[in-house]
Structures are given as structure tokens and as C-alpha cells.
Design an enzyme around this catalytic site. Structure first.
Site, PDB file in Angstrom:
ATOM      1  N   ASP A  82      30.991  64.516  39.129  1.00  0.00           N
ATOM      2  CA  ASP A  82      30.959  64.817  37.703  1.00  0.00           C
ATOM      3  C   ASP A  82      30.983  66.328  37.471  1.00  0.00           C
ATOM      4  OD1 ASP A  82      30.359  63.658  34.941  1.00  0.00           O
ATOM      5  OD2 ASP A  82      28.809  65.203  35.121  1.00  0.00           O
TER       6      ASP A  82
ATOM      7  N   GLU B   2      35.994  65.573  39.225  1.00  0.00           N
ATOM      8  CA  GLU B   2      36.326  65.719  37.803  1.00  0.00           C
ATOM      9  C   GLU B   2      36.513  67.207  37.550  1.00  0.00           C
ATOM     10  OE1 GLU B   2      34.760  65.008  33.239  1.00  0.00           O
ATOM     11  OE2 GLU B   2      33.353  65.527  34.815  1.00  0.00           O
TER      12      GLU B   2
END
Ligand code: GLC
Length: 531
Positions: free
Chosen positions: A202, A256
């Protein structure tokens, strides 16, 4: 599972599960692992190679689980560690890999380290605690704003402030502290030891900060930035790669990474760093032949330079569902424009036709492909959620100006003709009353449904030797038509020209919509066997 296909991540079809909204087995309105386990057969029949779970860890849910209180457990609303182990084993038995979402940039204010830091100064260096500015330290330490709106600093009882690039419930870790680095490598081992095949990282480019925490300089380029894409970050991921490579057959690291510059993006994909990263340029690209072709070329060039496979993504839990986007005048996506495009006039039939065509384009391109839950059902964005139901912190932190991301997170409709569509209780976000046509049940036996298209396309993608990883070559085509070959004898043609065009010679393997004799209608794609 065999390790013979250790390079599975190079061409996998990966299905994203947003656990709160996938399937609710215990009837509390929130999805759970039991719901996923009961529907693994659905995912096998859909034809995916892997599942990526958005965070499933214990969390106060300040940001729907992206505020992790304990990286080594499962949130009780989802289930238990034993259930996760059973799920991993059951998925593996179906040849489906498991990817989980690790959040290294920040944690939760409920995490034990942060709680300890509130009272024990020796723990503060694991985060970014600073004295404030102003005579009494009453002003934040610098001018950084939170990505979710409002300031990026919150003050604690003794007067210091802590940094949070997202919600106040998500304090940022200090990655200059070796304890943080050790902790995360250990968390990776914890899950890899339990059979997890890969991780999605993330906010992967934000992890390292300029330790001077300078004020934001509007004149400086977007990247590198005091908190984005700093060169030192690559050491972090080299360490993670060593951990992943320590397992037989390796484990996949998928970042990401939102960066404007494809060359800097590719640095994350060097052979000793991440295996893959999400292609947000493609996700945000308008439904426009020239823009898409440019995006594909730039993507492939940047990835070829480092030998990494490209990824192709149309939707995820952070963006407006693409059926809705493609039904508008402005078909691209940018976070900062969500607010102005909210409730813009939408032609859902057009958006659906384009989404079907986009699915065939995406699945024919070289590399791996992502399917966000509900995309295979053709779900539209839910834009009329009542303010009281909205839970995304973006909505609250912008005073309601930005609707946030709840509209793509509404629980899936499985069966029946009214909410909760096969769940035992109303979902944590209300489902629209008119979703009967989009349920899995309604689409399963309908050959013209989005679900049937995804099933056939994923099955063909698996069977067709030229698809997935490997080269592609553009074919000559009329203006605003994308046409390319893969392998030996496979072609994909996508008509974005607004009118019908001649279909190239070949046998039709799959079409995203009805053909018109020898013509390919507008906003339609076709897969062909060509000689
Ligand atoms: C990522 C996630 C998003 C989350 C944010 C903070 O962008 O995809 O959902 O809110 O990071 O963790």
C-alpha cells in the site's frame, strides 16, 4: 501448489477482494472470510489465478482497514487466523494464489507501538512526532496537508504533533528507524510462512520521508518530493525482495506506485526490487484510441527497460467504477477531479458497452490483469449514497465536498431481487434497490451478461498461448481503432472510432458485443484467429 510456475505473477489474472463488501456469511452486514470460502468456487469458475485481499487485519476501520492495528492477526469481523489458514489452503487446492495487502507507510493509532509512544518517549522515533511551530507550539510542524483533506498533523495531549499523510487514525511510520524495517520484514515472513504467495504494498512510494520534513515547495517537481518517491526507498524494497526470494519459488511483491514519470516508476521494478506495480496511467486513461495507444506503448517501453511484466487495471476500491466513467463525457480518472465529476450525466448503456470492449483489450495486453470485485458483474458506481451512510474519511475530512470512495465499495449483489441480494442482513453500505439485474444469479446463465463475457475471456486468455506475458505487435488499422497481434495467429481489435469499421479477416473467437455482419460496431472489441 507446484513451484514450476514460479513466474505466475508475470501473467496472472488477479481478482481484488475488498473483504467488507465481497460476501457476508454471518449476516452482520460486513463481508467475512467464511463468505469468501463459500465462494471460492465462484472465483474458480470465473477463471482467476490469484486473489488480492484488501487489508484483513484488526483495525478500528478509520480507513476501512488501511489503518492496521496488528499486522499478524485477522479482524474479528472477518474471522480468525485459523480461518485465514483454511482459506489459503482451500484456494491453493483450486490453484488460486493468495496476495494480501501490507500497509507499511502508516499504521493505526490503535497499534501497540503508537499507544506506547503516547506515554513512552522512547517509542516516538518509530513515528514522526515533532514539536509544533508558533510561540506555544500550537501550529503544525510544517505545512503538509493530508491526502484525505485537512492538515497532515494531529496534536497529542502533551503538545507534540504526529504526522499522518492520510487520516488522523493512520500515523506514519518513520522508516529511518531500523526497528520499523526489521518489524516489516518479520511481518512478511509471518505471512509467507502461512502460505501467502504475494503482497500488495500500500502507498508504496510514500514510505520514506525527507527527515528534515521541509515545507512543501510548490515550485519543485512532483517527484521526488519530501514524502514521495525518495531515492532511499529502494533499499527498503531490496530488503523485502531478499525476504521474498528466501522462499522456494519466491513470493511476489506488487507495489501501489502512483508516479507521473514512467522512468522513475520503472526503478521500483528492477530485478532486485518489486515484481510488479499497478498501472494507474492505464486505469486513469480516457476512452480514447490515441491516449490508450500512447499509454500502452509507454507502459511497455518502461517495463521492458527493467524486464518487468506490465499490469493492466481498470478499477479498484479507490476509484469511480469504470462502467460509470466510460458512460460520461469525461472518461478518464483523476483523484482530484472525483468531486467535480460526481453525479455528472452518465449513459450507463454506453459505459457498459465500452467496459465490455475494455475488458477484452485489457485481457489481451501483455502482462498481468486485475479484476476488481463487481467489475465482472458490470456494477456501476453508487453515487446517491446518503451522507449519513458514507464512511470514507475523505468525505468527512473535506467537509462533504469530496464524496470519497464509498460508491465503488457497496457490497456485491449475489442473488434475489431486492437488497441485501443474498446476504443475511443489510450491508454496511446500502445497496441500490435496482441492482436485481446485476446479481451473480441473474447473470450466471445469461450468455450476453458481463459475467459470461468475463468467464469466457478469462478462460480463453488462459488457453491461448500468445496471451499473458510476451510480445505484441500493432497492426495497421483505421483511425481510432486499436489492433494488435499476440503470439502466433491471435489478434485483438478495439473500435473507438464512433462508427462501424471493417472487421479484419479471421475467425471470431470472442466479441464484446454483437457484430454487424462483416463490421465491427463502435465501442466493441473482438478477438480473432488470424493466419
Ligand atoms: C492506498 C489504498 C487506499 C488507502 C490509502 C491509505 O491508496 O488503496 O484505499 O486509503 O492507501 O492507506
Amino acid at each position: 501448489m507446484s513451484t514450476a510456475d514460479a513466474r505466475w505473477w508475470r501473467d496472472a489474472a488477479i481478482y481484488q477482494i475488498y473483504p467488507r463488501s465481497f460476501a457476508d456469511d454471518n449476516g452482520d452486514g460486513v463481508g467475512d472470510l467464511a463468505g469468501v470460502r463459500a465462494r471460492l468456487g465462484y472465483l474458480r469458475d470465473l477463471g482467476v489465478d490469484a486473489i488480492w485481499f484488501s487489508p484483513w487485519f484488526p483495525s478500528p476501520m478509520a480507513d476501512a482497514g488501511y489503518d492496521v492495528a496488528d499486522y499478524r492477526d485477522i479482524d474479528p469481523s472477518f474471522g480468525t487466523l485459523d480461518e485465514a489458514a483454511a482459506l489459503i489452503a482451500e484456494a491453493h487446492a483450486l490453484d488460486i494464489r493468495i496476495i494480501i495487502d501490507i500497509v507499511p507507510n502508516h499504521t493505526s493509532t490503535a497499534h501497540a507501538w503508537f499507544q506506547r509512544a503516547l506515554t513512552d518517549a522512547s517509542y516516538r522515533d518509530r513515528f514522526w512526532f515533532r514539536d509544533g511551530r508558533g510561540a506555544a507550539g500550537e501550529l503544525p510542524p510544517n505545512d503538509w496537508g493530508s491526502i484525505f483533506g485537512g492538515p497532515a498533523w494531529t496534536r497529542v495531549a502533551d503538545g507534540q504533533w504526529y504526522l499522518h499523510l492520510f487520516d488522523a487514525g493512520q500515523p506514519d511510520f518513520n522508516w529511518d528507524n531500523p526497528l520499523v524495517r526489521e518489524e516489516f520484514e518479520d511481518v512478511l515472513r509471518f505471512w509467507f510462512d502461512r502460505g501467502v504467495d504475494g503482497i500488495r504494498i500500500d502507498s508504496a512510494a510514500m514510505v520514506v520521508k525527507d527527515p528534515a520534513l521541509p515545507d512543501f515547495d510548490p515550485a519543485s517537481p512532483p517527484d521526488p518530493h519530501p514524502w514521495n518517491d525518495r531515492d532511499e526507498i529502494h533499499d527498503v524494497y531490496r530488503g523485502w525482495r531478499r525476504v521474498a526470494d528466501g522462499y522456494p519459488g519466491g513470493r511476489a511483491l506488487i507495489g501501489e506506485v502512483w508516479l507521473a514519470d514512467p522512468q522513475r516508476f520503472a526503478l521500483y521494478l528492477r530485478p532486485d526490487e518489486l515484481h510488479a506495480a499497478f498501472n494507474f496511467d492505464f486505469l486513469g486513461c480516457p476512452w480514447d484510441a490515441k491516449a490508450l495507444r500512447r499509454c500502452v506503448d509507454e507502459t511497455l517501453d518502461a517495463h521492458a527497460a527493467v524486464g518487468a511484466p506490465a499490469t493492466w487495471v481498470l478499477s479498484n476500491h479507490d476509484v469511480t467504477r469504470h462502467v460509470t466513467r466510460y458512460g460520461r463525457t469525461e472518461t478518464g480518472f483523476e483523484h482530484h477531479l472525483r468531486q467535480t465529476r460526481h453525479l455528472a450525466p452518465t449513459d450507463l448503456a454506453l459505459g457498459t458497452r465500452r467496459a465490455r470492449a475494455a475488458a477484452l483489450l485489457t485481457m489481451a495486453l501483455p502482462g498481468s490483469v486485475y479484476v476488481y470485485q463487481g467489475e465482472e458483474l458490470g456494477l456501476p458506481e453508487v453515487e446517491d449514497l446518503p451522507a449519513a451512510a458514507r464512511q470514507d474519511p475523505i468525505f468527512a475530512r473535506t467537509g462533504g465536498a469530496d464524496p470519497g470512495r464509498d460508491g465503488c465499495r457497496v457490497p456485491l449483489p449475489w442473488s434475489g431481487t431486492a437488497p441485501p441480494y443474498g446476504s443475511g442482513a443489510p450491508g454496511w453500505l446500502p445497496q441500490p434497490a435496482d441492482w436485481a439485474q446485476w446479481t451473480v444469479q441473474a447473470q450466471t446463465d445469461d450468455p450476453s451478461s458481463m459475467l459470461s463475457l468475463y468467464r469466457r475471456a478469462l478462460a480463453l486468455r488462459r488457453a491461448e498461448p500468445g496471451l499473458g506475458d510476451g510480445p505484441m505487435a500493432w497492426l495497421d488499422a483505421p483511425a481510432d481503432v486499436l489492433a494488435f497481434t499476440r503470439g502466433d495467429g491471435f489478434a485483438c481489435v478495439v473500435n473507438l472510432s464512433g462508427g462501424p469499421v471493417d472487421l479484419p479477416a479471421g475467425a471470431v473467437l470472442l466479441a464484446s458485443g454483437p457484430l454487424d455482419g462483416g463490421l465491427l460496431p463502435a465501442d466493441t472489441s473482438v478477438w480473432l484467429r488470424v493466419s
